[in-house]
Design an enzyme around this catalytic site. Structure first.
Site, PDB file in Angstrom:
ATOM      1  N   GLU A  25     -58.321  -1.252  26.111  1.00  0.00           N
ATOM      2  CA  GLU A  25     -57.215  -2.018  26.700  1.00  0.00           C
ATOM      3  C   GLU A  25     -56.866  -1.428  28.063  1.00  0.00           C
ATOM      4  O   GLU A  25     -57.248  -0.285  28.367  1.00  0.00           O
ATOM      5  CB  GLU A  25     -55.990  -1.971  25.789  1.00  0.00           C
ATOM      6  CG  GLU A  25     -55.481  -0.561  25.522  1.00  0.00           C
ATOM      7  CD  GLU A  25     -54.013  -0.510  25.102  1.00  0.00           C
ATOM      8  OE1 GLU A  25     -53.176  -1.172  25.742  1.00  0.00           O
ATOM      9  OE2 GLU A  25     -53.709   0.210  24.136  1.00  0.00           O
ATOM     10  N   VAL A 106     -52.972  -4.220  23.151  1.00  0.00           N
ATOM     11  CA  VAL A 106     -53.904  -4.255  22.015  1.00  0.00           C
ATOM     12  C   VAL A 106     -54.121  -5.703  21.563  1.00  0.00           C
ATOM     13  O   VAL A 106     -55.260  -6.123  21.332  1.00  0.00           O
ATOM     14  CB  VAL A 106     -53.364  -3.402  20.838  1.00  0.00           C
ATOM     15  CG1 VAL A 106     -54.208  -3.587  19.585  1.00  0.00           C
ATOM     16  CG2 VAL A 106     -53.304  -1.932  21.237  1.00  0.00           C
ATOM     17  N   ASP A 138     -38.120  -7.474  16.303  1.00  0.00           N
ATOM     18  CA  ASP A 138     -39.211  -7.019  17.175  1.00  0.00           C
ATOM     19  C   ASP A 138     -40.394  -6.440  16.378  1.00  0.00           C
ATOM     20  O   ASP A 138     -40.335  -5.322  15.875  1.00  0.00           O
ATOM     21  CB  ASP A 138     -38.678  -5.973  18.168  1.00  0.00           C
ATOM     22  CG  ASP A 138     -39.626  -5.729  19.313  1.00  0.00           C
ATOM     23  OD1 ASP A 138     -40.786  -6.183  19.241  1.00  0.00           O
ATOM     24  OD2 ASP A 138     -39.218  -5.073  20.297  1.00  0.00           O
ATOM     25  N   SER A 140     -44.577  -6.085  16.962  1.00  0.00           N
ATOM     26  CA  SER A 140     -45.631  -6.266  17.966  1.00  0.00           C
ATOM     27  C   SER A 140     -46.670  -7.298  17.522  1.00  0.00           C
ATOM     28  O   SER A 140     -47.063  -7.352  16.353  1.00  0.00           O
ATOM     29  CB  SER A 140     -46.332  -4.932  18.209  1.00  0.00           C
ATOM     30  OG  SER A 140     -47.428  -5.123  19.079  1.00  0.00           O
ATOM     31  N   ALA A 141     -47.119  -8.078  18.488  1.00  0.00           N
ATOM     32  CA  ALA A 141     -48.195  -9.051  18.241  1.00  0.00           C
ATOM     33  C   ALA A 141     -49.517  -8.345  17.935  1.00  0.00           C
ATOM     34  O   ALA A 141     -50.472  -8.984  17.477  1.00  0.00           O
ATOM     35  CB  ALA A 141     -48.359  -9.958  19.460  1.00  0.00           C
ATOM     36  N   ASP A 142     -49.580  -7.041  18.162  1.00  0.00           N
ATOM     37  CA  ASP A 142     -50.809  -6.279  17.868  1.00  0.00           C
ATOM     38  C   ASP A 142     -51.228  -6.463  16.402  1.00  0.00           C
ATOM     39  O   ASP A 142     -52.419  -6.574  16.095  1.00  0.00           O
ATOM     40  CB  ASP A 142     -50.609  -4.774  18.115  1.00  0.00           C
ATOM     41  CG  ASP A 142     -50.391  -4.443  19.587  1.00  0.00           C
ATOM     42  OD1 ASP A 142     -50.472  -5.358  20.427  1.00  0.00           O
ATOM     43  OD2 ASP A 142     -50.130  -3.257  19.876  1.00  0.00           O
ATOM     44  N   LYS A 159     -47.147   3.848  17.667  1.00  0.00           N
ATOM     45  CA  LYS A 159     -46.343   4.599  18.625  1.00  0.00           C
ATOM     46  C   LYS A 159     -45.204   5.340  17.945  1.00  0.00           C
ATOM     47  O   LYS A 159     -44.648   4.864  16.962  1.00  0.00           O
ATOM     48  CB  LYS A 159     -45.769   3.644  19.671  1.00  0.00           C
ATOM     49  CG  LYS A 159     -46.814   3.201  20.661  1.00  0.00           C
ATOM     50  CD  LYS A 159     -46.298   2.056  21.480  1.00  0.00           C
ATOM     51  CE  LYS A 159     -45.973   0.874  20.591  1.00  0.00           C
ATOM     52  NZ  LYS A 159     -45.472  -0.269  21.333  1.00  0.00           N
TER      53      LYS A 159
HETATM   54  N1  PSU Z   1     -48.799   2.944  22.759  1.00  0.00           N
HETATM   55  C1  PSU Z   1     -48.845   3.882  23.734  1.00  0.00           C
HETATM   56  N2  PSU Z   1     -48.955   3.461  25.004  1.00  0.00           N
HETATM   57  C2  PSU Z   1     -49.026   2.134  25.337  1.00  0.00           C
HETATM   58  C3  PSU Z   1     -48.970   1.148  24.306  1.00  0.00           C
HETATM   59  C4  PSU Z   1     -48.871   1.615  23.031  1.00  0.00           C
HETATM   60  O1  PSU Z   1     -48.755   5.074  23.463  1.00  0.00           O
HETATM   61  O2  PSU Z   1     -49.118   1.801  26.514  1.00  0.00           O
HETATM   62  C5  PSU Z   1     -49.059  -0.317  24.648  1.00  0.00           C
HETATM   63  C6  PSU Z   1     -50.323  -0.919  24.019  1.00  0.00           C
HETATM   64  O3  PSU Z   1     -50.940  -1.730  24.990  1.00  0.00           O
HETATM   65  C7  PSU Z   1     -49.766  -1.772  22.895  1.00  0.00           C
HETATM   66  C8  PSU Z   1     -48.472  -2.233  23.494  1.00  0.00           C
HETATM   67  O4  PSU Z   1     -50.619  -2.853  22.538  1.00  0.00           O
HETATM   68  O5  PSU Z   1     -47.977  -1.064  24.106  1.00  0.00           O
HETATM   69  C9  PSU Z   1     -47.534  -2.808  22.471  1.00  0.00           C
HETATM   70  O6  PSU Z   1     -46.461  -3.418  23.120  1.00  0.00           O
HETATM   71  P1  PSU Z   1     -45.404  -4.247  22.272  1.00  0.00           P
HETATM   72  O7  PSU Z   1     -44.684  -3.244  21.439  1.00  0.00           O
HETATM   73  O8  PSU Z   1     -44.515  -4.899  23.289  1.00  0.00           O
HETATM   74  O9  PSU Z   1     -46.178  -5.252  21.456  1.00  0.00           O
HETATM   75 MN    MN Z   2     -42.137  -6.286  20.985  1.00  0.00          MN
END
Ligand code: PSU
Ligand code: MN
Length: 313
Positions: A25, A106, A138, A140-142, A159
């Site tokens: 990514e 991701v 909230d 994540s779409a991951d 994370k």
């Molecule tokens: N974890 C990290 N650094 C990052 C991310 C996750 O330590 O930069 C990023 C990844 O790209 C992950 C995204 O897919 O954050 C998730 O964001 P969100 O929670 O908004 O879905």
């Molecule tokens: Mn989010």
């Protein structure tokens, strides 16, 4: 439309010839993920680790209205400076509107990997269920993206500031197998254990490849999460991490951050409140995940998919 997807020549050749490829990514290598110059250092180490293990790295992102899989040197430089975060749902609108530079998360990268025929993806930590989800909703779409695409995702858990237990439960709901890489505990990113107990432990790439091939042969549509703990020498102190995460989250809340901005804001605050201690840990785990992903990619190309009954093949 002039081709929504551009696959770099080295990656296209590798996929066509059955050479192992590992998708990467771009969000973690942009300043949304790591401060300058650690973002570039991290990419260099991750890329070198993939190559040293006999696989081809495929950095993904959006450039000039095209999704790129396998960015070349100049394209990678543009992505490192990117500040527009592209999740899975943003791919279509981003490409259609001619987005100049978008860094993929991701969820977007797993989507692109599947589109390009790449079966393995390495990152640091995936997104998941945020604490206080009852109020914010909230998630994540991951998680959905891994459930929908047949890609092996290697990460050091989720994370540090997420709700690890709720994320783990959600992965089960979505039908995503979680395989512990030489561990029986779901890792907690900067800390080796701390998450729920894992029922499946793997110790080499062939076991993961066999799990993916078997799931596919049975018609399972989605991916697998391989959980690889941070290397012991890079691990941080659990209490220090917990205190820093609390501070970082409080700072993000004070600033009224919401939605897709939450993750980058908390990551930036975490770097600040720890005086940068988290940065080398982040690089070390990303590099370790790249090594594991490459081993799995090598095993997968040596294990061709079996035709499914009734597929006519
Ligand atoms: N974890 C990290 N650094 C990052 C991310 C996750 O330590 O930069 C990023 C990844 O790209 C992950 C995204 O897919 O954050 C998730 O964001 P969100 O929670 O908004 O879905
Ligand atoms: Mn989010």
């Amino acid at each position: 439309m002039d081709g929504a997807l551009q696959i770099g020549s080295e990656v296209a050749d590798a996929v066509a010839s059955g050479t192992p490829v590992v998708a990467l990514e771009s969000t973690i290598f942009s300043e949304l993920g790591l401060p300058e110059p650690a973002n570039r250092q991290c990419f260099r180490r991750v890329q070198a680790a993939v190559r040293a293990s006999g696989a081809v790295p495929a950095l993904c992102g959006v450039l000039d209205g095209r999704a790129v899989v396998g960015a070349n040197f100049a394209q990678a430089e543009r992505l490192f400076g990117g500040s527009v975060k592209v999740g899975a749902r943003d791919l279509g609108p981003g490409v259609a509107s001619g987005l100049e530079v978008g860094v993929t998360t991701v969820s977007a990268t797993v989507t692109l990997a599947a589109a390009a025929g790449i079966e393995v993806f390495a990152t640091g930590g995936i997104g998941g269920v945020h604490r206080g989800v009852g109020l914010s909703g909230d998630i994540s779409a991951d998680l959905e993206a891994i459930a929908r695409h047949r890609v092996v995702v290697v990460s050091s858990g989720v994370k540090a500031f997420l709700d690890v237990s709720l994320t783990f439960e959600r992965l089960e709901t979505l039908g995503v197998a979680v395989l512990g890489w030489r561990t029986d505990r779901f890792p907690a990113f900067y800390v080796r254990d701390g998450g729920p107990e894992l029922s499946s432990i793997v110790s080499d790439g062939r076991q993961v490849a066999a799990a993916l091939r078997s799931a596919a042969a049975l018609g399972h549509p989605g991916g697998i999460l391989v959980a690889n703990p941070i290397p012991p020498e890079a691990e941080l102190d659990r209490d220090v991490v917990a205190a820093a995460v609390a501070d970082a989250e409080a700072a993000a809340r004070r600033d009224g951050v919401s939605g897709a901005d939450v993750t980058p804001a908390v990551l930036t605050a975490l770097t600040e409140v720890t005086g940068g201690t988290v940065v080398p840990a982040n690089i070390a785990l990303a590099e370790s995940n790249a090594v594991v992903a490459a081993e799995i990619a090598v095993a997968l190309v040596r294990m061709p998919a079996e035709p499914r009954p009734g597929s006519g093949a």
